[in-house]
Design an enzyme around this catalytic site. Sequence first.
Site, PDB file in Angstrom:
ATOM      1  N   HIS A 220      59.577  43.477  32.452  1.00  0.00           N
ATOM      2  CA  HIS A 220      59.375  42.644  33.634  1.00  0.00           C
ATOM      3  C   HIS A 220      57.952  42.737  34.210  1.00  0.00           C
ATOM      4  CE1 HIS A 220      60.711  40.002  36.721  1.00  0.00           C
ATOM      5  NE2 HIS A 220      60.589  40.884  37.680  1.00  0.00           N
TER       6      HIS A 220
ATOM      7  N   SER B 281      57.980  37.174  39.671  1.00  0.00           N
ATOM      8  CA  SER B 281      59.357  37.572  39.918  1.00  0.00           C
ATOM      9  C   SER B 281      59.902  36.793  41.123  1.00  0.00           C
ATOM     10  CB  SER B 281      59.426  39.086  40.102  1.00  0.00           C
ATOM     11  OG  SER B 281      60.758  39.515  40.003  1.00  0.00           O
TER      12      SER B 281
END
Lengths: 325, 325, 325, 325, 325, 325
Positions: free
Chosen positions: F303, F188
């Site tokens: 995610h 991320s």
Amino acid sequence: MPLFDLPLERLREYRPERDEPADFDDFWARTLAEAAALDLAPVFTPYEIPLPAVEVFDVSFAGWDGHRINGWFVVPKADGPVPCVVQYIGYSGGRGFPHDHLAWPAAGYAVLVVDTRGQGGANINAPGATADPHGGGSPQAPGMMTRGILAPEDYYYRRVFTDAVRAVDVAAAHPAVDGGRIVVSGGSQGGGIAQAVAALRGEVRAALVDVPFLTHFRRAVEITGRDPYQEIVRFLATQRGSADQVFRTLSYFDGLNFAARGRVPALYSVALMDDVCPPSTVFAAYNHWQGPKEIAVWPWNNHEGGGGFQKEEQFRYLHKLLSDR
Amino acid sequence: MPLFDLPLERLREYRPERDEPADFDDFWARTLAEAAALDLAPVFTPYEIPLPAVEVFDVSFAGWDGHRINGWFVVPKADGPVPCVVQYIGYSGGRGFPHDHLAWPAAGYAVLVVDTRGQGGANINAPGATADPHGGGSPQAPGMMTRGILAPEDYYYRRVFTDAVRAVDVAAAHPAVDGGRIVVSGGSQGGGIAQAVAALRGEVRAALVDVPFLTHFRRAVEITGRDPYQEIVRFLATQRGSADQVFRTLSYFDGLNFAARGRVPALYSVALMDDVCPPSTVFAAYNHWQGPKEIAVWPWNNHEGGGGFQKEEQFRYLHKLLSDR
Amino acid sequence: MPLFDLPLERLREYRPERDEPADFDDFWARTLAEAAALDLAPVFTPYEIPLPAVEVFDVSFAGWDGHRINGWFVVPKADGPVPCVVQYIGYSGGRGFPHDHLAWPAAGYAVLVVDTRGQGGANINAPGATADPHGGGSPQAPGMMTRGILAPEDYYYRRVFTDAVRAVDVAAAHPAVDGGRIVVSGGSQGGGIAQAVAALRGEVRAALVDVPFLTHFRRAVEITGRDPYQEIVRFLATQRGSADQVFRTLSYFDGLNFAARGRVPALYSVALMDDVCPPSTVFAAYNHWQGPKEIAVWPWNNHEGGGGFQKEEQFRYLHKLLSDR
Amino acid sequence: MPLFDLPLERLREYRPERDEPADFDDFWARTLAEAAALDLAPVFTPYEIPLPAVEVFDVSFAGWDGHRINGWFVVPKADGPVPCVVQYIGYSGGRGFPHDHLAWPAAGYAVLVVDTRGQGGANINAPGATADPHGGGSPQAPGMMTRGILAPEDYYYRRVFTDAVRAVDVAAAHPAVDGGRIVVSGGSQGGGIAQAVAALRGEVRAALVDVPFLTHFRRAVEITGRDPYQEIVRFLATQRGSADQVFRTLSYFDGLNFAARGRVPALYSVALMDDVCPPSTVFAAYNHWQGPKEIAVWPWNNHEGGGGFQKEEQFRYLHKLLSDR
Amino acid sequence: MPLFDLPLERLREYRPERDEPADFDDFWARTLAEAAALDLAPVFTPYEIPLPAVEVFDVSFAGWDGHRINGWFVVPKADGPVPCVVQYIGYSGGRGFPHDHLAWPAAGYAVLVVDTRGQGGANINAPGATADPHGGGSPQAPGMMTRGILAPEDYYYRRVFTDAVRAVDVAAAHPAVDGGRIVVSGGSQGGGIAQAVAALRGEVRAALVDVPFLTHFRRAVEITGRDPYQEIVRFLATQRGSADQVFRTLSYFDGLNFAARGRVPALYSVALMDDVCPPSTVFAAYNHWQGPKEIAVWPWNNHEGGGGFQKEEQFRYLHKLLSDR
Amino acid sequence: MPLFDLPLERLREYRPERDEPADFDDFWARTLAEAAALDLAPVFTPYEIPLPAVEVFDVSFAGWDGHRINGWFVVPKADGPVPCVVQYIGYSGGRGFPHDHLAWPAAGYAVLVVDTRGQGGANINAPGATADPHGGGSPQAPGMMTRGILAPEDYYYRRVFTDAVRAVDVAAAHPAVDGGRIVVSGGSQGGGIAQAVAALRGEVRAALVDVPFLTHFRRAVEITGRDPYQEIVRFLATQRGSADQVFRTLSYFDGLNFAARGRVPALYSVALMDDVCPPSTVFAAYNHWQGPKEIAVWPWNNHEGGGGFQKEEQFRYLHKLLSDR
């Protein structure tokens, strides 16, 4: 909020077919004529508040069927008649407080803020003071969108639009107002109302229409999952078989049909991430508008639209428009 | 849902002071007398549906001010008059479908299911068919709780309770019904209505009151954060200064004051984790009830209360009660 | 809920390729044969409840591997055998209460309501009474969708579908039932089960399939973000590398493959705003169905589908179908 | 999260009565004896992963009824036997990955991470690999809390606690482990399991019990509205009338009753804003613990408890405890 | 929102002990003296907007450490100096638009609206224009509450309160302003700032303090679960062991300690259902206030407090106060 | 989460135009040169924790403008220099605890975990210890995304990327590290940083880039409604008219422009249901990457991406890569 509607280049050209009943003009002519038969009976009661720059009046007048409609009338201390902005209100809100409406007076205009009947009972920032004594002809979804939705004669917005048109008469008749320079204005529901009034009262000088609601119902209920358009979907989901009747009713109130009759100068605004009043529904109306027009596009905003920036645009737009005449 | 209200041992003794207006009885006598002056005008239209065990009628009658109130009347095929359950409905719902109401007929009773005016417009499981043509005398919060709340004469539930009392008359007058064995019944809003009707029509044979709403308003609005009681709070938060007027209105409709007048046999139910109609508000009414009474306590449930279990309790309770007479 | 799936005109033609294992028929033949080797051992225990119009039985029978499956059997008092509706239940629910199932008896049918094993433990409106003694062969996501999902032999719905097929036998064997007029019925999960049973037991007279779940898994898990389909996605997200195995298992249970074997008359329903069982997954099955078929399209509804309206359709549909034979 | 439970000074003294069945010890003696009759049958399969500092084994052994239980065994490369931490896992999780369990090896301990049967199917951070082949004897709420909750013999945690006790045997039998220095450890569900194992296997050297779940059920279900304790409430709300039976079952599994039998050194932790495992339920167990004990109080935390800070406390606590012996 | 804090009768007497550092006054004297050593350097740039009733200036001045602080100065066209309201802003907001601040000018006052440094970056209704060039001395929770919270010298609100005090100097120095009649005003964060400034600049004529934030931190973080107080809890939950340091820092900024030094006339407001700034924290300050004081109690409101009603109270209060002098 | 972005076959080819400022390389050369002029001043303080397998150091060094940046350095006890992974952290997190970072040491690598300045103040699992003393040049949305976003020189990530590049120098200079085998890594935000550092420090041996954030900003803010990309949208919605300036700033930090300069071996990962960092933004960068590359595609994940599975991929990837050299 991500982008979810058509891209901007297609929005600029989006001008869908309209679903217009054959007797649309008759319906409104008849409705307004019936209303006109009733005395307007405006009452302007001075409101005691230490705001020396203005005069404040608690206004009421006879709206649809003579029901009393309330509002605030705030007028700058001036030597002669001033132009007047008639301000309609977003969904759920009421007229609020006189001190919420000091911008137009500071700009040199009187302002008449008109309650939307029945609304403002649970909006902590904008209490209203006006009842809708007519409860409608069928059960309804909570909120106002489906009150009386099974017949145009009975639909809630027939009463609201009639009240709104008569508010222009109230403003025009006041000695402090220059009746030739009345502007209608509003955002969301207020924008939908202003759009309709501008079509029904072609004498107004201009219309300020922000992120209008009540416009292109058919598309709106299919592409947004948010209230208030969803009030209609909940009604249709429950009162099955009523869809044709409901959309017939709505065709008498659809902003698309009013926009196609709009001939006065109009300043619109639209927000590209608006999932309450999706941008395609706004452009659909704008692209049908017949008069001189401008539109402010806010690419990163949701239903707040242009907010205070748009308000500044409006000050400048009217300043120029009304100075030019 | 954790426990949040008084512990059970205190609930069993909780019997608060009531706030009762001096003219409570007058108000209702006058209201019902005015209604009684209007013809009941019941219409029973056979409804075509292949359910051979019963007869189904689409009912309407003249409620408050003569407004047409709709309902279903389902009656088992029987040799003589049968007892009848008059069923009131939970908040937001309408009369639904005839096939939703086959339990009482299977138990040997007729059932009259009565719409709550204006409701059932957006309840996918229970559509209604009845308008509230009276819109109220002030702006309102969405929903029905604050429609006309500034005056008892104008309050929504004045019309609803009047409709409900007259529904008993409709049932009693039908030839298939044994007018001496009418029972009123309902849960939540329907329980509040049944509780009121049992007080106002002492001739009914019994009341089945489940997790009643519209009861002990003052405490309810202070201890629960959930709708529909919160509709009132949102109104008070907006229409400031109206609290005295609002609570005065509500005192004419508070279940506590009806319970104190209840003299027929009553079967209540209450759920200890109910944060819609908190258990203290239910026990407050139950502890004021004057007639023979029982209460089923559901310790682990929220507002669903006793659900189908309670329904079985009711079959047994009525079976015993009506056999005993 | 906005529209989110294909437009109606494309739905009407949407008939995707099916992913069918070569031994699909063998698998089911073997499974049912194994089950048939076990005694059905039905037990009908009269249930004491004062509902004189019907007889109520607490039923149990030996389902998959002889596990006891519970249900309600409610039969109208009649002179001879009556047709019977075998009713399967939506996800998470159990058989509920006998008085929840009085509509088919009022219509002249017996009804056998079949628990879905292991479900009904936390559904306040529909408690169940049946265990799933087999825990599955791998860890699972909470809920039932992934219990044993790594092998067709071990998958939860192998047991459920087997139970469901045997329920038809239970109904057929009861003396009050006309075994030639058995109809399978259900909504959502119940619709998926009914669809499968109608294919596996071609002797049933008709199938009523509402907004069926367990159908077109591959598309469903990709286009909806809601449970229960998302239980599968959460499993795949955790048990990575299992996707081929999972979809292989599901291919033995996919409603598309059952629909392609459906030859009895079927009444489907679908809702265009259904994001639990998206309309394309329903039309995919409907368009593969081989028998006589009709579909009711509910344009404004989510997963509630046709609700009570659909139920009325079903009364009329069966009335006509079973009278015609 | 605001503070919602007793203030700290009262927590420190909170030592409620316990609800203990007369045959508590018998029940567990019998359960463990039955399990002991089955061969432990441990299998240690080397797992290929380039982590040269440790040896990693994919472990399985015969748990309750011989079901295969999986885990990871990670052992530092050392010259002789090392102490071993047996690690139990929080609710919903599985054993995860070997590289998640390198802290104890880096500290000089072997670690045996034990799957909780049936869990880890939908926890993206901690996949599990172990089935619960026993499905329980009644319907259940989604999740594991109510699987088989109607009888102690059938309750899910009977199987889990038995697996967990046998995991200690697996660790003790491995040649790399010093069987006299086995420590049980876990947080939340893992803490509840470690607490039980420490009572049932008094030979372990110490227990690390973080924010334990499965403790003081009666209070927990009444004061917290969060899962997983609410799984039990949903079951009670649905399966009405089962409460006595449910709480009887739970009394065989309640951490309070294990804590009262805990005699080994214990390091607890508790968080004062923990509304998953409320602090009063943790202190209730801690205050009943019989052995040497310490508790770390985290005043501003919710169920994350002491997090990595607590882990550092544990390194230091064990370092001192095991050096001292 | 239900009631959740102390009942009103106890609130009226709630005057808790204060936690005041010995060098509180020194700290602020030193801070303000350092600031005073820097030139105020105010810049008033006329802002072009067609609002003829007022003059509008885009203001900036040197705040803490000389950082430029922005604001709007709006002054009615008048013959001589007018009193001035210095307006501070609620959390997250910025100065907004000049036309948002026309009420005080319409009432005859100048108004200086002061940005809160760093805020107004994501508040669609009230954009700000001022940076906080100082990033703080530790990691922070998102938002401003914990920026620099580990040391009083470094805490964000040291800079904000210093900016705010200097804003009074900016107002006082403007020729259109009567420096003896400066009033500080604000709601929520703005109320907390106004409260502090009134204590630190005893020369102001009055303080209008609505539902103040930044007051009685210790209780606030324990009884409310809402932001922004929860920003502090999240920091404490993460940066464990910092609590003593954090509360020491906050003691220099706690509204209780400012209120105890407040000697000018003050009009407070409080809402009894306010779970952002709970009523006990507001009354705690009010009950410590030393000067003449009044408090408006809004029983049914949450953090919106008195809204426009309170604003009308303020017009009347100042009108009387400033006329009387 | 349903699929919402492009289908996989289009993702594999998605290689959009990049918006690259002419002075991109100059900007970064100048930035890094300025930083290089400051002494790195690394401090390695041994951290006392009983983890005998490793040595743990609390590290700090001079980042951008000499600000102290903190981290953990954990190194296995080895005979000679080892390769080192420099690990960057996901949004909101800090360096956490040494025992969180034992996997790379167990695999034979040193690891340097680098705080992201200002973050880790409210992430209970990963506290940070590093301030961002620079507050930015404009108001900001809460969070870090818009701190200083109006100018590249002032943007938060200019400081972060500079810190990150210098962290490579810190690692390379340590005697336990083989400076020719430094790998940058992160998920991320950490993936975005690693991607940038790999481009800016072409000497690193490889990059491990998981579900990278800070990449293809223009598309990301239009297609996802989730944070942290939405922080930018909220800023644009408030600070209207700033969009050109904002996107100009972002063009200096966009992962697309770094990817186009990436020449070292890279292992990417992407999740097809990732609505935080949508898969098209990841593939856009991957398809621009110039060096040898592989990408792991996780079809069913959001995610969390590849989670522990990806970590195992990385162990194997580096093991092979670094053995091969």
